[in-house]
Each structure stands twice: as C-alpha cells, then as structure tokens.
Design an enzyme around this catalytic site. Structure first.
Site, short mmCIF file in Angstrom:
data_model
loop_
_atom_site.label_atom_id
_atom_site.label_comp_id
_atom_site.label_asym_id
_atom_site.label_seq_id
_atom_site.Cartn_x
_atom_site.Cartn_y
_atom_site.Cartn_z
N HIS A 333 26.56 37.61 49.21
CA HIS A 333 27.88 36.95 49.20
C HIS A 333 28.07 35.90 50.29
CE1 HIS A 333 29.87 39.65 46.26
NE2 HIS A 333 29.00 40.53 46.72
N LYS A 521 43.51 32.44 52.48
CA LYS A 521 42.16 33.00 52.55
C LYS A 521 41.94 33.57 53.95
CE LYS A 521 40.77 28.83 51.36
NZ LYS A 521 39.86 29.19 50.27
N ARG A 522 40.86 34.34 54.16
CA ARG A 522 40.54 34.79 55.50
C ARG A 522 40.52 33.60 56.46
NH1 ARG A 522 35.18 35.85 56.05
NH2 ARG A 522 34.79 35.60 53.84
N LYS A 527 36.07 27.70 56.81
CA LYS A 527 37.06 27.44 55.77
C LYS A 527 37.99 26.29 56.15
CE LYS A 527 36.97 32.25 54.15
NZ LYS A 527 36.67 32.22 52.70
N THR A 629 37.23 32.79 45.31
CA THR A 629 37.82 33.29 44.07
C THR A 629 39.31 32.94 44.03
OG1 THR A 629 37.92 35.42 45.20
CG2 THR A 629 36.21 35.17 43.52
N LYS A 633 42.08 31.65 40.99
CA LYS A 633 43.43 32.19 40.74
C LYS A 633 44.46 31.06 40.66
CE LYS A 633 41.77 36.22 43.09
NZ LYS A 633 41.49 36.78 44.42
#
Ligand code: 26V
Length: 786
Positions: A333, A521-522, A527, A629, A633
């Site tokens: 992952h 998100k985290r 990111k 992911t 969504k």
C-alpha cells in the site's frame, strides 16, 4: 419486516437493557436496543451463509486495521428496511438521524488502508464472496482530535463505553496464543457484514486479548491486589490500543506482540476449521483456502502457518513452506521507505522465538534457490529476508506470496519498474495490479440519499447499488438541463446540510452558496496540505491587494489527523488554523474566502463532507500516493478533482476525461528529470508571491508559541530542498485553481463536469476490485452463481 414485532422488540430491549420506556430513553439507548433487535433479523441467515461457504474454497483478509465507522444506517440499507424503520421511529416520536448520530464510530484504523479493508468486506458480502475478515478488537481506536488555539491535542477513543451491539462474543471459539513470556486468550468477537439486499451475511472476526486467569487468587488473598491483576493488565495491553502509524520506534515491542497475536489466533482458527472439516490433510490446503495479507502488518502469518503444520501436525518443514507458497498473497500500500516494516531479530526472538527459527529456515531455503539461479552474493543480500540482524517483512511476503499487488496502475508500475524491480525480474508472474475501490452502499446510497433517489429515478431501478457500472447509462442525460439542475440542487442541499452541521458541531458559519473546496485525508508531508495552505494564503494576499479580483466566493475545508509524534504534521495543522484565523477575521476581504479545519475528521464526518464538495483536492507529490480512495468518493458524489497526476487520480482522469478534472504539476518523469539539480531556494527567491507566503513562517506574522514548528516548516521548504516539491508545483497549482474558478462561474458547464464525474465513477466500486481479487488471485467464485 414486521413493524409491530419490531416495535415490541425495541421496547423489550430497552426495558431489559436499561429499564426504561421509549419516551425516556436516550439516543444511545435506542440505538443499542434497535441494533440488538436487528441482530435478531440476521442471525439465521448468518449461520446459513457460514454453512454454504464451508462447502467450497474460502478467502481470508488479514488486516491490523478496519476503519468501519458506524454500522446502523448501513445495515438498515443493506437489509432494505431503512425507510420502514425510519417511519416506525417517527411514529414513536424519534428522529432516525439523531439515533444514527448516537453511534460511536468504530475507528479501528489509521486511514486509507483500514478504510479499504472495511469497503472490501462490505463488497464481499454484497457480491456473495466467501471472504472472512480477521483483525484486532482494539479497546481504543484512533485517537480523538481536539484543537486548542490551533494546536492539535489527542484524547483516547473509548468507543466501547456503551457496548457494541453489533458484535457477538464467541466464547466457544476462544484460542490460546503463546508468547515467550506469557500465554493469553484470544477471544473472537464476530460482526455480521450484511450483503446488500441479499441473504448473504459475511463475518468480520476481531480478536480481543485477555488473560487466561482473571486474577491471581493467591496474591489477592494475601492482600497484594496490584500483583493479583498484573497478568490481566499485561494481557489487556495487547489489544488495548490501535497504534498510530507515526513513529516506528514507539511501542515496538507491543506492536509486534499485537501482530503476532492477530496472526496466531487467525491462522489457528483457519487451520482448526480445516481439520474439523477435512481432517489432518494439508496437501490440498491451498485448494480450499487463500489468505490475503493487507500490507506487511500480518506477514508473520506465514511462519505461524508453517509452525503449526510442522509442530502440531508433523508436516515436513520443506513441505509446509511449499504449501504456504500457494496460500498467501500480499498487497503493498505504499512505496514510502520509512513505512516498510523491519523488525530486529532480537525483538522477534524475544516475543516468539520459534517463529524466528522458522523465518531463518525460509531465508536459507531462499538463498539456496537464488544461488541455483546464479545470483551473486551482493544481489542475494538485496533479496534476503534476514539482513544485518533485521527481518524485512516485505521480503518475506514477496518470496512466499504467490501474488503481489499494488493498489492503482501507476503504483503497480512503480513497484515493477523501480521500488521492487529486482523482485519483478525474479518473479514477473507474481506481480499484479488491483486498483482500489469504494463501496457505493456507504459512499453514495447511504451518505447521499438525495442523489441516490435521483439516480434511481433516472435509471428506473436501484440495480446500480449492486452494479455501479450502470452509472454509465446516466450519460444520456448529460445535456439535459433539467436533470443537471436537479443534480446541482442536490449538491446545494448537501452543502446546506454540511453548513448546518458545521455550525452545530464546530460552531463555524459557512455560506452554502460559496464554492466548497475540500481536502480530507491523513496529514502527511507527501499529501501536501501545506501546499494548499500556502496557495490559500497567497490568494488572500492577492485579494487584499486587488479587492476587485474576480473569484467565486470560496470556502476551503480541511480534515486531517496528524499522528501524535509527527511534529511537522502538527506544525502544518497549527499553521493552517492560524491562517484560517487571520483570513476569517479580516473584514477587508468581505468574506470572499474562508478557511475551515474540521475537528476530529473520521468516517462519519467524511460521509457529510464528500457529498457537499465542489472541488476534490488531491495534490500529493507525483509517485507518492499509492492510490487514494477519498478521490473516488468525491468523484462518485459528482465532484471534479483538482490534483496531480498521481495514484488513482490517473485512472479517474482516464475515466471521466481531462476536461472534467483539473490536473496540474510535475509528473513522475518530470521529477526524475529535475531531481538532481532541484534547488528550492531558486523558486523561493525568484517568485515574490511564494517568498511572501513562506516568509510568514519566520517573520512573526504567526506565532507557534515557541514550539519551533514554523521555523522547521520554513527549513523544510527552503533549507532542506523541499523534498516534496511544493515550490516547484506552486505556480501550476495557481493556474489550475484559476481554471476552476473560471469553469465554476459558468453554471451549466460546471454542472456537466460534476455530472460526468458521477457517470464515470462505476469502475471505482470495490465490488469490481473484490471480484478481481477473486478471479485473478484467490481463484474463488461468488456463491451467487451456484
Ligand atoms: C505509514 C507510515 C508509517 C511510518 C511513517 C510514514 C508512514 C506513511 C504512511 C503509512 C501508511 C501506509 C499504508 C497506507 O495506509 N497506505 C494507503 O493505502 C490506501 C489503500 O490502498 C491507499 O489508497 C493510499 O494511497 C495509501 O497511502
């Protein structure tokens, strides 16, 4: 559903459990009574499903994390009785939404990996796939996040305080797990995973660790109370808390104990069921069982499997290893080096010495195979499972695993071409791609009932809830203005609902007619939440300089948890909260932009955010986000992506088209090209707008109260050469945002962009993903076709 029986049962449960009538019951009590009553509706089908599954091959998902969120609403939808129960409660004077809100999230996961596991088990149940989930029943899930003066604080998440009506403790199926220093009980708690409108009920089995003896009676009699419960506490510690994925050093021993606890209990369970059905016959084991390892966390399942076969059932170790090579498959992952698990051999020896012995045998066997293939010593060292006193879990998983998969096409390509290239050359046929997916039951049907109703009306039936590819048929309405208007009216309604919730819960007022730009998100440097923040701060300065600037009124929303030991991430939260404070309180800009950081982002909050988004922000450094992911969504709920060419964004754009998304920034190959001569300082010095926002980190504009956060962030960007290329992508992000503003201003054009995203999201259903695992990896079939 028999409404009267249900009503009587709820009232009975309230009386038995809490001694109250429905008028005086709290939301939490009604939630619990209703859930218990619903359990009564599923138990028979649950048992039948188990029987059907046991006649053929089964797959098992081993995962240290399941980010389940709430169960009630979803289960009502899967049972097909949501509206009936809503009506029944209404007759009793109870609002179903309030009852749903009383349920605690089961937050037994950190982020994407855990949420994926939850989507997969939902899809397996809906698709009637014989897949059972195994995990740990942490008493405390992911911490609760609080903000004080912009700083993040953590609080324990004791989600079980009021019990968990959705699980059954299976006293009869307890197994014992042996560590070098103690023996414990692994107590299974089973949760039914209800297949959408089917009689199929799958199982998620979570293990709780308990002492074999509640307390030591002799010490107790002698008045040594602390000593008498010492062993109990030591056992409880094993499943006490979910570890945040931050610092690989913290609590290492306990984390490894958790991993061994999970796999030992699960593998014993699988093997003992096999033996009771088929006897002590293991040659054909792989014809009946496949085990999927969710990242490296459960990889000790491999030596544990071999240990049980060898030590308990007298199978030759070579044969046991050969059998294991047909049973286990591994999913990767992340390519972040710091996230790849390695354990000191001394630690494994300390916790489970026999497991280390077995790993050693596997390693030696592997070396012998490589020698035969003519590999040199240096090359062999690269592959070895045990190297310089550390055990490399990914190496063990890839050597034994019969399949290795990445989670989006780009990610799998990176694994094959660079990160795991030597492995790919050694075992090309093991490598596969399985692009992630999300369950449309939770991420559309349940969280966006308004849009679901419109889709059902347009398509003429609800088949899309089980076959998301059917959304493609909506395309015929893409130029129908009446449909597009209704589509956007729903978006507005979801924004109004979110605004109301934000006001109630966070005390923040936002304008639902403004553009909602959302990044959830985290929190991680790759990111690039910080890039978003720098962009917004620059936009703010530009508006101040030029009050006439034409942009749609915008609300920038963030949701993210920073892991407790991850200082830089915490600094980014504080910085973002500080700029929010500055911008939101500046009358000069006339409310043109607003910044909101929601507190305690989690699954149930996500369900309110995704449907209300106008823009989905996915701006990771190219090559770093394995898939993502959340991006799916948003797309499903009719939201275009503003993002980089990374992870599953690539496939999102491929499906819905470049015109319906806003892609910017360096691509992997661009980064490769500039990498060696990249100098972030040049960008900083060359672009005054960039310098202006970065300098706020050191010129006293903001105050981190002596934490050193801001200086550190400044250094990361300017003096440590900006590892994640924020400065390099700043300019192109601004351009992409300008394009968004321009497109958004044209109502019909924007509506069409949003609509086309929904039409093309079908492929991102986790039903599709799980069926691919079935056919390409596990070699099992849905029992639907029987
Ligand atoms: C773990 C660690 C641990 C050490 C510090 C840095 C770090 C960074 C990330 C992680 C998480 C690794 C596993 C994970 O959650 N991966 C996510 O899996 C999702 C489901 O496949 C995927 O969509 C996300 O892109 C990926 O980040």
């Amino acid at each position: 559903m028999d409404k009267i029986a249900m009503k009587n049962d709820i009232e009975k449960q309230l009386k038995i459990k809490y001694g109250v009538g429905i008028e005086e019951a709290t939301g939490g009590e009604i939630f619990s009574a209703l859930s218990t009553s619903l359990m009564g509706l599923v138990v028979d089908n649950w048992k039948d499903t188990k029987e059907v599954y046991s006649t053929g091959k089964q797959a098992y998902y081993l995962s240290a994390e399941y980010l389940m969120g709430r169960a009630l609403g979803n289960n009502l939808i899967s049972l097909g009785i949501y509206e009936e129960v809503e009506e029944l409660l209404k007759e009793l004077g109870v609002d179903i939404n309030a009852i749903e809100e009383s349920e605690e999230d089961a937050a037994l996961g950190n982020g994407g990996l855990g949420r994926l596991a939850a989507c997969f088990i939902d899809s397996a149940a809906a698709m009637e796939v014989p897949l059972q989930g195994y995990g740990i029943r942490y008493s405390n899930g992911l911490f609760k996040q609080k903000f004080e003066n912009g700083f993040q604080y953590e609080e324990a998440d004791s989600w079980l305080t009021y019990g968990d009506p959705w699980s059954i403790r299976r006293e009869r199926e307890i197994v014992e797990v042996e560590f070098a220093d103690m023996k414990v009980k692994a107590v299974p708690y089973d949760t039914p995973i209800i297949g959408y409108k089917s009689n199929n009920i799958n199982t998620l089995r979570l293990w709780k660790c308990e002492a074999i003896e509640e307390f030591d009676f002799n010490s107790f009699n002698e008045g040594k109370y602390t000593k008498s419960i010492k062993l109990k506490n030591k056992a409880d510690d094993v499943s006490r808390v979910l570890y945040p994925n931050d610092d690989m050093r913290a609590g290492k021993l306990l984390r490894l104990k958790q991993q061994y606890f999970l796999v030992s209990a699960s593998i014993q369970d699988i093997i003992s069921k096999h033996v009771s059905l088929h006897g002590e016959e293991f040659k054909e084991f792989a014809k009946l069982h496949a085990v999927q390892l969710n990242d490296t966390h459960p990889v000790l399942a491999i030596p544990e499997f071999i240990r049980i076969l060898v030590d308990k059932y007298n199978v030759e170790i070579d044969e046991a290893i050969e059998i294991s090579k047909k049973v286990f498959a591994y999913t990767n992952h992340t390519i972040l080096a710091e996230a790849l698990e390695k354990w000191d051999r001394s630690l494994i020896v300390k916790i489970c010495p026999r497991i280390f012995e077995i790993i050693k045998v596997i390693d030696e066997k592997f070396i012998a195979e490589l020698k035969v293939k003519g590999y040199s010593k240096i090359e062999i060292d690269e592959f070895r499972i045990i190297n310089k006193g550390v055990v490399r879990m990914a190496n063990l998983a890839i050597y034994i695993g019969f399949a290795v998969n990445g989670v989006a096409q780009l990610h799998t390509d990176i694994l094959k071409d660079t990160e795991l290239n030597n492995w790919y050359k050694l075992y090309p046929s093991k490598f596969q791609n399985k692009t992630n997916g999300i369950t449309q039951r939770r991420w559309l049907r349940s969280c966006n009932k308004e849009l679901s109703a419109l889709i059902t009306e347009l398509l003429g039936n609800e088949d899309w809830v089980k076959n998301l590819a059917l959304l493609k048929d909506l395309e015929k309405f893409k130029d129908d203005e009446a449909v597009l208007t209704r589509f956007m009216d729903i978006k507005h309604e979801k924004k109004v609902q979110l605004a109301k919730y934000l006001k109630e819960v966070d005390g923040i007022e936002v304008d639902p007619s403004s553009l909602f730009d959302i990044q959830v998100k985290r929190l991680h440097e790759y990111k690039r939440q910080l890039l978003n923040t720098l962009y917004i701060l620059d936009l703010y300065y530009r508006i101040k300089e030029n009050p006439e600037m034409k942009i749609p009124k915008s609300t920038f929303i963030y949701g993210a948890k920073a892991f407790p030991g991850y200082k830089r991430a915490k600094g980014i939260i504080k910085f973002t909260n500080d700029i929010a404070n500055l911008i939101n309180n500046d009358k000069d800009i006339d409310g043109k932009i607003k910044v909101v950081f929601v507190e305690n982002y989690r699954v149930s909050y996500a369900e309110k955010l995704f449907p209300a988004a106008d823009v989905s922000k996915q701006i990771s450094t190219a090559g770093k986000e394995a898939s993502g992911t959340g991006n799916m969504k948003f797309m499903l709920n009719g939201t275009p992506t503003v993002g980089t060419y990374d992870g599953a964004n690539v496939e999102i754009v491929r499906e819905s088209g470049e015109d319906n998304n806003f892609i910017f920034g360096l691509r992997i190959e661009d980064i490769e090209k500039i990498k060696s001569e990249y100098n972030s300082k040049e960008y900083y010095e060359k672009d005054p707008s960039l310098k202006r926002v970065i300098d706020t980190l050191i010129d006293g504009t903001f105050d981190d109260e002596g934490m050193g956060y801001y200086k550190d962030l400044y250094n990361s960007l300017v003096n440590e050469n900006d590892q994640y290329y924020l400065l390099a992508d700043f300019e192109s992000m601004k351009k992409a945002e300008d394009q968004v503003f321009e497109a958004y201003a044209d109502k019909m054009r924007w509506a069409k962009i949003c609509f086309e995203n929904t039409c093309n999201a079908g492929i991102f259903s986790s039903d599709r993903t799980i069926l691919e695992y079935c056919s390409d990896i596990w070699n099992i079939k849905s029992t639907r076709n029987n």
